[in-house]
Structure formats: structure tokens, C-alpha cells
Design an enzyme around this catalytic site. Sequence first.
Site, PDB file in Angstrom:
ATOM      1  N   HIS A  12     -13.332   2.498  -0.528  1.00 27.22           N
ATOM      2  CA  HIS A  12     -13.402   1.255   0.999  1.00 27.22           C
ATOM      3  C   HIS A  12     -13.424  -0.140   0.538  1.00 27.22           C
ATOM      4  O   HIS A  12     -14.469  -1.148   1.237  1.00 27.22           O
ATOM      5  CB  HIS A  12     -14.232   1.359   2.267  1.00 27.22           C
ATOM      6  CG  HIS A  12     -13.592   2.370   3.090  1.00 27.22           C
ATOM      7  ND1 HIS A  12     -14.393   3.265   3.490  1.00 27.22           N
ATOM      8  CD2 HIS A  12     -12.329   2.881   3.489  1.00 27.22           C
ATOM      9  CE1 HIS A  12     -13.921   4.817   4.225  1.00 27.22           C
ATOM     10  NE2 HIS A  12     -12.599   3.494   3.971  1.00 27.22           N
TER      11      HIS A  12
ATOM     12  N   GLU B 128      -8.376  -5.862   5.228  1.00 26.58           N
ATOM     13  CA  GLU B 128      -7.813  -5.517   3.729  1.00 26.58           C
ATOM     14  C   GLU B 128      -6.571  -6.207   2.886  1.00 26.58           C
ATOM     15  O   GLU B 128      -7.330  -6.250   1.205  1.00 26.58           O
ATOM     16  CB  GLU B 128      -7.726  -4.267   3.202  1.00 26.58           C
ATOM     17  CG  GLU B 128      -9.083  -3.579   3.562  1.00 26.58           C
ATOM     18  CD  GLU B 128      -9.760  -1.766   3.826  1.00 26.58           C
ATOM     19  OE1 GLU B 128      -9.270  -0.410   2.924  1.00 26.58           O
ATOM     20  OE2 GLU B 128      -8.816  -1.497   5.564  1.00 26.58           O
TER      21      GLU B 128
ATOM     22  N   ASN C 280       1.015  -1.598  -0.046  1.00 31.12           N
ATOM     23  CA  ASN C 280      -0.103   0.154   0.089  1.00 31.12           C
ATOM     24  C   ASN C 280       0.835   1.007  -0.125  1.00 31.12           C
ATOM     25  O   ASN C 280       1.331   1.619   1.060  1.00 31.12           O
ATOM     26  CB  ASN C 280      -0.961  -0.013   1.641  1.00 31.12           C
ATOM     27  CG  ASN C 280      -2.168   0.969   1.447  1.00 31.12           C
ATOM     28  OD1 ASN C 280      -1.966   1.865   0.459  1.00 31.12           O
ATOM     29  ND2 ASN C 280      -2.530   1.717   2.363  1.00 31.12           N
TER      30      ASN C 280
ATOM     31  N   GLY D  29     -11.626   7.233   8.071  1.00 29.46           N
ATOM     32  CA  GLY D  29     -12.707   7.553   6.612  1.00 29.46           C
ATOM     33  C   GLY D  29     -13.809   6.113   7.149  1.00 29.46           C
ATOM     34  O   GLY D  29     -13.883   5.960   7.652  1.00 29.46           O
TER      35      GLY D  29
ATOM     36  N   ARG E  15     -13.694  14.629   7.430  1.00 25.84           N
ATOM     37  CA  ARG E  15     -14.232  15.220   6.445  1.00 25.84           C
ATOM     38  C   ARG E  15     -15.695  15.032   6.505  1.00 25.84           C
ATOM     39  O   ARG E  15     -15.948  14.960   7.096  1.00 25.84           O
ATOM     40  CB  ARG E  15     -13.659  14.047   5.275  1.00 25.84           C
ATOM     41  CG  ARG E  15     -12.803  13.319   4.669  1.00 25.84           C
ATOM     42  CD  ARG E  15     -12.513  12.447   3.822  1.00 25.84           C
ATOM     43  NE  ARG E  15     -11.414  11.695   4.487  1.00 25.84           N
ATOM     44  CZ  ARG E  15     -11.066   9.914   4.349  1.00 25.84           C
ATOM     45  NH1 ARG E  15     -12.048   9.637   2.980  1.00 25.84           N
ATOM     46  NH2 ARG E  15     -10.195   9.437   4.443  1.00 25.84           N
TER      47      ARG E  15
ATOM     48  N   ASP F 129      -9.854  12.436  16.564  1.00 28.67           N
ATOM     49  CA  ASP F 129     -10.399  10.579  17.034  1.00 28.67           C
ATOM     50  C   ASP F 129     -10.969  10.323  17.891  1.00 28.67           C
ATOM     51  O   ASP F 129     -11.114  10.794  19.128  1.00 28.67           O
ATOM     52  CB  ASP F 129      -8.526  10.385  17.252  1.00 28.67           C
ATOM     53  CG  ASP F 129      -8.253   8.793  17.587  1.00 28.67           C
ATOM     54  OD1 ASP F 129      -9.280   8.225  19.021  1.00 28.67           O
ATOM     55  OD2 ASP F 129      -7.483   7.947  17.668  1.00 28.67           O
TER      56      ASP F 129
ATOM     57  N   HIS G  10     -18.371   0.484   7.595  1.00 28.64           N
ATOM     58  CA  HIS G  10     -17.211   0.317   7.788  1.00 28.64           C
ATOM     59  C   HIS G  10     -16.806   2.060   8.488  1.00 28.64           C
ATOM     60  O   HIS G  10     -17.026   2.873   7.344  1.00 28.64           O
ATOM     61  CB  HIS G  10     -16.356   0.957   6.032  1.00 28.64           C
ATOM     62  CG  HIS G  10     -14.808   0.897   6.459  1.00 28.64           C
ATOM     63  ND1 HIS G  10     -13.921   0.098   6.354  1.00 28.64           N
ATOM     64  CD2 HIS G  10     -13.810   1.945   7.353  1.00 28.64           C
ATOM     65  CE1 HIS G  10     -12.054   0.066   6.555  1.00 28.64           C
ATOM     66  NE2 HIS G  10     -13.054   1.743   6.732  1.00 28.64           N
TER      67      HIS G  10
ATOM     68  N   GLY H 230     -13.917   3.597  10.329  1.00 26.60           N
ATOM     69  CA  GLY H 230     -12.794   4.285  10.780  1.00 26.60           C
ATOM     70  C   GLY H 230     -12.807   5.931  10.692  1.00 26.60           C
ATOM     71  O   GLY H 230     -13.839   6.487  11.009  1.00 26.60           O
TER      72      GLY H 230
ATOM     73  N   ARG I 250      -2.383  -2.076  -3.335  1.00 26.16           N
ATOM     74  CA  ARG I 250      -3.899  -1.153  -3.232  1.00 26.16           C
ATOM     75  C   ARG I 250      -3.698  -0.167  -4.230  1.00 26.16           C
ATOM     76  O   ARG I 250      -2.171   0.149  -4.096  1.00 26.16           O
ATOM     77  CB  ARG I 250      -3.730  -1.026  -2.127  1.00 26.16           C
ATOM     78  CG  ARG I 250      -4.715  -0.052  -1.714  1.00 26.16           C
ATOM     79  CD  ARG I 250      -4.862   0.428  -0.184  1.00 26.16           C
ATOM     80  NE  ARG I 250      -6.145   1.169  -0.389  1.00 26.16           N
ATOM     81  CZ  ARG I 250      -6.580   2.105   0.374  1.00 26.16           C
ATOM     82  NH1 ARG I 250      -5.390   2.778   0.788  1.00 26.16           N
ATOM     83  NH2 ARG I 250      -7.682   2.529   0.656  1.00 26.16           N
TER      84      ARG I 250
ATOM     85  N   LYS J  34       3.665   1.002   3.148  1.00 27.61           N
ATOM     86  CA  LYS J  34       3.153  -0.064   3.846  1.00 27.61           C
ATOM     87  C   LYS J  34       2.656  -1.537   3.593  1.00 27.61           C
ATOM     88  O   LYS J  34       2.481  -1.796   2.147  1.00 27.61           O
ATOM     89  CB  LYS J  34       1.519   0.598   4.843  1.00 27.61           C
ATOM     90  CG  LYS J  34       1.774   1.040   5.344  1.00 27.61           C
ATOM     91  CD  LYS J  34       0.209   1.041   6.614  1.00 27.61           C
ATOM     92  CE  LYS J  34      -0.256   2.508   6.779  1.00 27.61           C
ATOM     93  NZ  LYS J  34      -2.116   2.734   6.522  1.00 27.61           N
TER      94      LYS J  34
ATOM     95  N   ARG K 154     -11.612   8.599  20.026  1.00 29.23           N
ATOM     96  CA  ARG K 154     -11.621   8.075  21.788  1.00 29.23           C
ATOM     97  C   ARG K 154     -11.637   9.783  22.366  1.00 29.23           C
ATOM     98  O   ARG K 154     -12.201   9.971  23.260  1.00 29.23           O
ATOM     99  CB  ARG K 154     -10.875   7.415  21.524  1.00 29.23           C
ATOM    100  CG  ARG K 154     -11.168   5.540  21.231  1.00 29.23           C
ATOM    101  CD  ARG K 154      -9.516   5.232  21.396  1.00 29.23           C
ATOM    102  NE  ARG K 154      -8.753   5.820  20.124  1.00 29.23           N
ATOM    103  CZ  ARG K 154      -7.564   4.891  19.390  1.00 29.23           C
ATOM    104  NH1 ARG K 154      -7.654   4.037  19.754  1.00 29.23           N
ATOM    105  NH2 ARG K 154      -6.893   5.863  18.442  1.00 29.23           N
TER     106      ARG K 154
HETATM  107  P1  AMP Z   1      -9.333   2.970  11.863  1.00 31.13           P
HETATM  108  O1  AMP Z   1      -9.597   4.419  11.037  1.00 31.13           O
HETATM  109  O2  AMP Z   1     -10.250   1.919  10.899  1.00 31.13           O
HETATM  110  O3  AMP Z   1      -8.276   2.793  12.364  1.00 31.13           O
HETATM  111  O4  AMP Z   1     -10.315   3.287  12.741  1.00 31.13           O
HETATM  112  C1  AMP Z   1      -9.448   4.900  13.319  1.00 31.13           C
HETATM  113  C2  AMP Z   1     -10.800   5.459  14.271  1.00 31.13           C
HETATM  114  O5  AMP Z   1     -11.265   4.143  15.271  1.00 31.13           O
HETATM  115  C3  AMP Z   1     -10.738   6.745  15.725  1.00 31.13           C
HETATM  116  O6  AMP Z   1     -11.381   7.828  15.364  1.00 31.13           O
HETATM  117  C4  AMP Z   1     -10.516   5.686  17.006  1.00 31.13           C
HETATM  118  O7  AMP Z   1     -10.780   6.614  17.467  1.00 31.13           O
HETATM  119  C5  AMP Z   1     -11.695   4.589  16.053  1.00 31.13           C
HETATM  120  N1  AMP Z   1     -11.820   3.845  18.064  1.00 31.13           N
HETATM  121  C6  AMP Z   1     -10.392   2.976  18.058  1.00 31.13           C
HETATM  122  N2  AMP Z   1     -11.249   2.798  19.007  1.00 31.13           N
HETATM  123  C7  AMP Z   1     -11.844   2.849  19.699  1.00 31.13           C
HETATM  124  C8  AMP Z   1     -12.958   2.508  20.448  1.00 31.13           C
HETATM  125  N3  AMP Z   1     -12.282   1.525  21.038  1.00 31.13           N
HETATM  126  N4  AMP Z   1     -13.592   3.432  20.747  1.00 31.13           N
HETATM  127  C9  AMP Z   1     -14.334   4.207  20.303  1.00 31.13           C
HETATM  128  N5  AMP Z   1     -13.779   4.365  19.006  1.00 31.13           N
HETATM  129  C10 AMP Z   1     -11.987   3.763  18.658  1.00 31.13           C
END
Ligand code: AMP
Length: 398
Positions: free
Chosen positions: A180, A384, A7, A212, A241, A283, A208, A210, A90, A14, A285
Site C-alpha cells: 500500500h 493511488e 493496474n 486490505g 486476512r 465487507d 489505510h 479498506g 502499478r 483497471k 458494512r
Molecule cells: P476499500 O478496499 O478501500 O474499497 O474498502 C472496502 C471496505 O470499506 C469494505 O469493508 C466496506 O465495508 C468498507 N466501507 C465502505 N463504506 C463503509 C461505511 N459507510 N461504513 C463502514 N465501512 C465501510
Amino acid sequence: MKIFVVNAGSSSLKYQLIDMENGSVLAKGLCERIGVTGTITHKANNGTVYTADTDMPTHLEAFEAVIYALTKSEAKVIDSFDEISAIGHRVVQGGSIYDKSCLITDEVLKDIEDLSELAPLHNPANVLGIKACIKAFGKDVPQVAVFDTSFHQTMQPKVYVYPLPYEYFEKYGVRKYGAHGTSHKYVSERLIDIIGDKSKSEKIITCHLGNGCSITAIKDGKCFDTSMGFTPLDGFMMGTRTGTLDPSVLTYIAAKENLSPEDINSICNKKSGILGVSGVSNDNRDVHSAAQAGNERASLAIDMQRYQIIKFVGSYIAAMNGVNAIAFTGGIGENDSALRAEVCESLTYLGLKIDPTKNAERGKEIKISTDDSAVDVYVIPTNEELAIARDTLAIISK
Ligand code: AMP
């Protein structure tokens, strides 16, 4: 048989080396700061880590560092790269040309280069990665392109054409492509496999979620609609976004603040979404912690994102005239049980019921709906890289 998955970004690379006997990861790593200085962090499956700062003026030197890490470093996992049967790349944008993965030829490479107009941040980096990989591994190792857009090529024109003057579609290929796709394909195939009975997986929705985020409606295993559009900016709000907006908001702000199209692009892609509304972080969290501490904008950002997810899921249920199963994946989808509960609560009118104990579990494939639920709901961690490796293997086996 071992497949190497790549990737490539503009200044990063990566990779994973996957053993196709059992789908296990033999090693994975990351080269960063390509073109500036160069660092490699490489992890073997026995836990050994190799890191080095080494000059990487181009992606070629990065691949040379990877080959060293794989075959000679203290974290080596193979004796020679002859053990690698094929390489899967990718590629972000395959346009309307590629509805499936394919072997990379000179013609394919040129197409990926030409499609850079549609993905200016990604396709040029993918091309750099492919060219350097061919130089580093030699022409005899088959290289396969796996496009993020391919899975969405089954959408019908009524879904992918925008209500703009038709000439922009004809002249410039302006339409919905989605993104995605590799993740939605992997998760939907797993879901269909787990459910077993085809009649219970005719209409499914994969979320999905995350940094994104995208949601896809899948009918009979094929993408019917997806939330991302011409670019991965469309859909609902993500880490940074906007998702869908009234376009006149943008012309209004541009006029008020004297902004160029590039400024607007940057605001919508990098400064908006959860970050823009909360002012705390992209993020989830961090934003949850801020909300718990009483930050109202953080609470608003979380509420907005959940509401928008619910609207997309609901609209896809209407578009498909029902749903058999829903799957959550991605960092948020796999970990945020409160979000899953809220989305599922909005669907109780369908007879959907989740089991709170199962919904609280983490880090594994699990059915979180009750046995008497009218809709099956699952958490399925995405993979992926394995999906790219499988496509690569399927193509070289032909
Ligand atoms: P990804 O792009 O798939 O790696 O997802 C990243 C997102 O997942 C970030 O916004 C993280 O804050 C969120 N995330 C990861 N662990 C948790 C969790 N335990 N509770 C809520 N969101 C989380």
C-alpha cells in the site's frame, strides 16, 4: 498532458486516463474475464458509459479494446492515443531493488519478472500488463513502473529484518517489504501539505483501512515502519486476512487438519479476518448490520479489528516517541466514523480530541480533531491512480 494509469491483474485490467493539467479523470474502466471471454466497462467523465463483450484471449486484446473505447466508442475522450504522453503501471513488488518509481526498460521488466517469487499472485500479472501495453501502444510511449513497496524502502534493518536465521534473509530476501506504499505516500504527502508547518508533521501515522488494511509510521516524510510485512498478509486483521498470528497456530492446525502450505496460505489470505471470525462477510458494512441485529461473532470481529488498530497506532507512537498527526483513508477509514472515534478515544491521554460533528462528515478531506487537540487528525481520501500518474509525469519530465 495526459497520463494513462494501468493496474493489471491476472484476468483483469483497471485503468484511468488522467489530465495532468488539473489531475481530473478523463475516463476510467475495467476489463474483466481476460483469458476466458472478455468484457470492458468504460466510463467517460461526461457520464457516458461504453460496455462490450469482446474476445480477450490475452491482455493485448484487452488493451486494444481500451484503445477503441478511449478513441472511437460513444464514450471516447481522445481522438488518438498519440495524445497519451506516458503510461504508469502499478507494480506490487519492487523488492529491495526499487526505492522509487522508474522508467521501464528490458532490465526493469526482467527484475519485475524475477521478483515474482515474492509476489506470485501479482507481479506476473503486472508483467503481462506491461508487455501487452508495450505491444498495444508501441515502444515510443514511455512506460513507468510505480512500486507498492518503494515508499517503505526507508525502513531501517532493525525494522525490516525478521528474527529468523539470518541466512533466509540473505538467501531468499525474506524480510519486511510492506505494501500500500502508493497510498501511504499520497496520503502522507497530502497531510504534510495541508498542515503546512513542517515542525507539526515530523511524526505522522497513516491508517489505510479498506478490504486490505495497513498502518504506516512516517518520520520526516519517510516510512519508519509499516504493518504489512514480507507479504500483505501481515499486520492486523482485514476483510479476509489474518494479520499477525503466532506462527505455531499454523503448524498446529496444519498437523490437525492435514493441510499443505498452499491450504494454509489460502486460509490465512482468503478465509480469515473479519470474514473468518464473523462468518458473515468480508465487507464491514454487512458485518456491522449483522452486529446490530445481534450477531455476537459479528460484534466480536468488529471489536477485534478496532482493538488491533489501536495497538498498532499506539506501538508506532512509542516507536517514534510521539505523533503530530494521524490520517485515516480507505473505504473503512474514510467512512466508518465510529471506528475513528474509538481509535481516537484510546489516545486522549496524549491530549488528542476530536470534534464529533466533523467526524460525522463524509467523502472529503477534513480535519476531524479540535483546534486545541494536541494531535491533528484528518480524513484524507486516497488516490493511488493520481499518485501513479504524478510519479510517471515526474519521471518522463526528467
Ligand atoms: P476499500 O478496499 O478501500 O474499497 O474498502 C472496502 C471496505 O470499506 C469494505 O469493508 C466496506 O465495508 C468498507 N466501507 C465502505 N463504506 C463503509 C461505511 N459507510 N461504513 C463502514 N465501512 C465501510
